[in-house]
Scaffold this active site. Structure first.
Site, PDB file in Angstrom:
ATOM      1  N   CYS A 301       0.827  -1.205   0.000  1.00  0.00           N
ATOM      2  CA  CYS A 301       0.000   0.000   0.000  1.00  0.00           C
ATOM      3  C   CYS A 301       0.865   1.260   0.000  1.00  0.00           C
ATOM      4  CB  CYS A 301      -0.972  -0.042   1.181  1.00  0.00           C
ATOM      5  SG  CYS A 301      -2.304   1.189   1.119  1.00  0.00           S
ATOM      6  N   LEU A 302       0.649   2.160   0.950  1.00  0.00           N
ATOM      7  CA  LEU A 302       1.413   3.395   1.026  1.00  0.00           C
ATOM      8  C   LEU A 302       2.905   3.113   1.177  1.00  0.00           C
ATOM      9  CD1 LEU A 302       1.831   6.433   1.386  1.00  0.00           C
ATOM     10  CD2 LEU A 302       1.030   6.194   3.745  1.00  0.00           C
TER      11      LEU A 302
END
Length: 560
Positions: A301-302
């Site tokens: 993800c991030l």
């Protein structure tokens, strides 16, 4: 009992009135009103399209009533809210279900006709979905066959105790639905996040964990995992049978993990660049120093977005060889297609959030959890309402939900830059559109071998958007099954979800999928095969840990 519940409800209301429990508004309500008005005006300007939707709706209702009166059961929808057999087998409940689903689709068709900016349109879709999710017949005692059956079994005691559960949750000051999982079912370091290892380095932003080897020989290239900031790292180290860390260690890999600090007010000014340099680049240096080899990074993800930025920074500094390869899982590098998340990428919302952040210096984990839960309201809100308040069922013991609820904060400076520079203005898409410590970040300059893994049912990072980003940066690509979190936790022994591969990468993501090969089971072994193909194929003696600071998962993972 009723008197006690009334007293607790009154006390909770008084606390809210006195300001002891303050409602948080990290969004702009005027932006929502403006989006609604813009949608209504745009709809009024398209009477022909609206008429076509209405005519189609009339035909659909005619077909619905014909089917309902005939008593014939149609195809069962793939909707977990209606899994009980009565929803399909009982004509009464089937009619309620089908009428709700038809009306919901028709309202969504109306919204699709409207015009406006992508952000405004997404806001309207989001508001409609919240309304439709809330009014599902599965959420009400009289129209849910499982609840009706439970009332008969208990004489209504389930509803009385469910109301007591509601009062208890509201009195806690965090709102409803706090019990998606049993909070006492797991203990970090013992039954979850329990793979043996040691913290071997720490600074103000992270602890570096190295895991104890279980094989005599290991791959020469170590692995370094970079998690997102919003949750703790141990999504990849759940219970042992689901632990990616344990599986990798048993496969003969030296595994390191970044465990981010849970920020406080003193981290208020830590921005994206700090996490790239003081976090990822520093961790890479520590791993190289300890092993003598450049690591294979993998991130979720991030965390994957930050890894891409770190690779571009290293490339700009002629240090690209510091990293052997990188794998980004469910990560966006092109934020041009945010789908329903674009509802929150709006100038009014961003300004309101920045004002909200200014006072406390970070966004609280509970606020982030509420946002993510709202995007999957049926799974993360309304299913808990039904189980906890109507059925009075004990919360299940779910390691993944335990991890989800063990959230972390994000510093104000980081969130401001991330929201404006990346989400709103999509500056990573531009060559040199973003800078880290004065160094322009150009993802096209990355020469490190990269693999991008998307998840087909991902509600956070739409797989088509992840695919386009992978194609832009010249990465290899795998599409895994299931959603944003569950699709990552895919141990081979479970033989679930499946994945798709294809050698070439056409422009259109759906064209890629139509010609891709589906494989059964987990993508984990396929991924380690990719690592082998991009490594030295050398084996070295297992790297014992002689200078650990403290046992894994470490203090940072335990921080409240």
């Amino acid at each position: 009992m009723i008197a006690d519940m009334t007293r607790r409800l009154t006390e909770a209301a008084e606390r809210m009135m006195k300001g002891e429990v303050k409602p948080s508004l990290p969004f702009d309500p005027f932006a929502i009103a403006q989006a609604s008005s813009e949608f209504a005006l745009g709809l009024a300007m398209k009477p022909q399209d609206l008429m076509e939707v209405q005519l189609a709706a009339a035909q659909q209702w005619g077909a619905f009533w014909a089917g309902a009166l005939s008593g014939k059961a149609g195809e069962k929808p793939r909707d977990r809210r209606f899994a009980a057999p009565e929803w399909q087998d009982d004509a009464y409940y089937r009619a309620i279900r089908d009428a709700y689903l038809l009306a919901s689709q028709q309202l969504r068709d109306v919204v699709s006709v409207g015009e406006g900016s992508e952000s405004s349109h997404a806001m309207v879709r989001f508001l409609l979905d919240q309304y439709l999710n809330a009014i599902s017949p599965a959420n009400f005692a009289a129209t849910n066959p499982e609840v009706v059956k439970r009332v008969k079994e208990t004489g209504g005691a389930n509803l009385v105790q469910g109301f007591a559960n509601l009062i208890e949750d509201m009195a806690g000051g965090k709102g409803i639905v706090q019990r998606r999982t049993d909070p006492n079912a797991f203990e970090k370091g013992k039954t979850i996040a329990a793979t043996p290892g040691e913290v071997v380095y720490e600074n103000d932003l992270f602890q570096l964990i190295q895991y104890t080897p279980t094989t005599e020989k290991v791959a020469a290239e170590p692995l370094l995992y970079v998690p997102p900031l919003v949750n703790r790292f141990y999504m990849i180290d759940l219970v042992p049978r689901q632990s990616l860390v344990k599986w990798l260690v048993d496969e003969g890999r030296t595994v390191f993990v970044v465990s981010w600090v849970n920020p406080t007010e003193k981290h208020k000014d830590k921005g994206v660049g700090d996490y790239v340099l003081e976090g990822i680049v520093e961790a890479v240096g520590q791993v190289r120093q300890r092993t003598g080899s450049s690591p294979d990074l993998f991130a979720f993800c991030l965390g994957g977005t930050l890894v891409a930025m770190a690779l571009a920074w290293l490339a700009a500094k002629n240090r690209g060889k510091d990293v052997n390869s990188a794998t980004l899982i469910g990560s966006l590098v092109d934020f041009g297609d945010m789908r329903d998340w674009s509802a929150f990428v709006h100038e009014g919302h961003l300004a309101a959030l920045e004002d909200h952040l200014e006072g406390q210096g970070f966004i609280d984990s509970l606020e982030l959890q509420r946002l993510f839960a709202a995007m999957r309201a049926n799974d993360l809100i309304w299913s808990s309402v039904v189980n906890h308040y109507l059925l009075d069922k004990p919360a299940p013991a779910s390691d993944l939900l335990y991890w989800f609820e063990d959230g972390a904060r994000i510093p104000a400076a980081f969130l401001k830059s991330y929201n404006r520079d990346l989400l709103l203005n999509n500056r990573l898409k531009e060559p040199a559109g973003f800078e880290v410590d004065g160094v322009p970040i150009d993802l096209a300059a990355i020469e490190t071998p990269m693999l991008v893994i998307a998840l087909k049912d991902d509600h956070v990072s739409a797989w088509e958007a992840v695919y386009r980003g992978a194609r832009d940066i010249g990465a290899d690509f795998i599409l895994g099954g299931s959603g944003h979190n569950a699709g990552v936790i895919n141990p081979p022994a479970a033989n679930k979800h499946g994945f798709w591969t294809r050698d070439d990468m056409p422009v259109d993501a759906n064209e890629w999928l139509s010609g891709a090969t589906r494989h059964e089971g987990s993508w984990w072994p396929h991924w380690t095969g990719w690592l082998n193909d991009h490594g030295s194929s050398k084996k070295v003696a297992a790297r014992a840990i002689a200078d650990g600071i403290e046992p894994a998962p470490g203090r940072y993972a335990m921080m409240p």
